[in-house]
Design a protein around this motif. Structure first.
Motif, PDB file in Angstrom:
ATOM      1  N   ASP A  23     -27.429  -0.314   4.551  1.00 51.09           N
ATOM      2  CA  ASP A  23     -27.127   0.998   5.109  1.00 51.09           C
ATOM      3  C   ASP A  23     -26.731   0.870   6.585  1.00 51.09           C
ATOM      4  O   ASP A  23     -25.752   1.475   7.031  1.00 51.09           O
ATOM      5  CB  ASP A  23     -28.330   1.926   4.951  1.00 51.09           C
ATOM      6  CG  ASP A  23     -28.019   3.328   5.413  1.00 51.09           C
ATOM      7  OD1 ASP A  23     -27.138   3.970   4.811  1.00 51.09           O
ATOM      8  OD2 ASP A  23     -28.666   3.786   6.388  1.00 51.09           O
ATOM      9  N   PRO A  35     -24.684   5.855  -0.028  1.00 51.76           N
ATOM     10  CA  PRO A  35     -24.996   7.054  -0.801  1.00 51.76           C
ATOM     11  C   PRO A  35     -26.436   7.012  -1.330  1.00 51.76           C
ATOM     12  O   PRO A  35     -26.920   5.959  -1.778  1.00 51.76           O
ATOM     13  CB  PRO A  35     -23.993   7.008  -1.961  1.00 51.76           C
ATOM     14  CG  PRO A  35     -22.865   6.171  -1.439  1.00 51.76           C
ATOM     15  CD  PRO A  35     -23.506   5.150  -0.534  1.00 51.76           C
ATOM     16  N   THR A  36     -27.100   8.132  -1.267  1.00 52.11           N
ATOM     17  CA  THR A  36     -28.498   8.234  -1.694  1.00 52.11           C
ATOM     18  C   THR A  36     -28.676   7.757  -3.128  1.00 52.11           C
ATOM     19  O   THR A  36     -29.636   7.052  -3.444  1.00 52.11           O
ATOM     20  CB  THR A  36     -28.971   9.697  -1.568  1.00 52.11           C
ATOM     21  OG1 THR A  36     -28.771  10.115  -0.218  1.00 52.11           O
ATOM     22  CG2 THR A  36     -30.423   9.847  -1.937  1.00 52.11           C
ATOM     23  N   GLU A  37     -27.745   8.120  -3.987  1.00 54.77           N
ATOM     24  CA  GLU A  37     -27.841   7.753  -5.401  1.00 54.77           C
ATOM     25  C   GLU A  37     -27.742   6.244  -5.595  1.00 54.77           C
ATOM     26  O   GLU A  37     -28.424   5.669  -6.435  1.00 54.77           O
ATOM     27  CB  GLU A  37     -26.741   8.455  -6.214  1.00 54.77           C
ATOM     28  CG  GLU A  37     -26.857   9.951  -6.242  1.00 54.77           C
ATOM     29  CD  GLU A  37     -26.229  10.645  -5.028  1.00 54.77           C
ATOM     30  OE1 GLU A  37     -25.749   9.942  -4.097  1.00 54.77           O
ATOM     31  OE2 GLU A  37     -26.220  11.884  -5.020  1.00 54.77           O
TER      32      GLU A  37
END
Length: 50
Positions: A23, A35-37
């Motif tokens: 990240d 992306p969070t997913e």
């Protein structure tokens, strides 16, 4: 289980430190976060063997 060969090829989840580093690299070089997913998926499965 419906796909034992596929299930057997799944790697363990990625360590939190690795996800945080990925990240940070994205933010530093590209200006956006992981992306969070995708981070959630990597916590469950770190990829496949084959």
């Amino acid at each position: 289980m419906n796909a034992p060969v596929s299930y057997a090829s799944l790697l363990p989840g990625a360590p939190e430190m690795v996800i945080e580093e990925a990240d940070a690299v994205l933010r530093r070089h590209l200006g956006f976060s992981l992306p969070t997913e995708l981070a959630a998926l990597w916590r469950i499965c770190g990829g496949v063997e084959h």
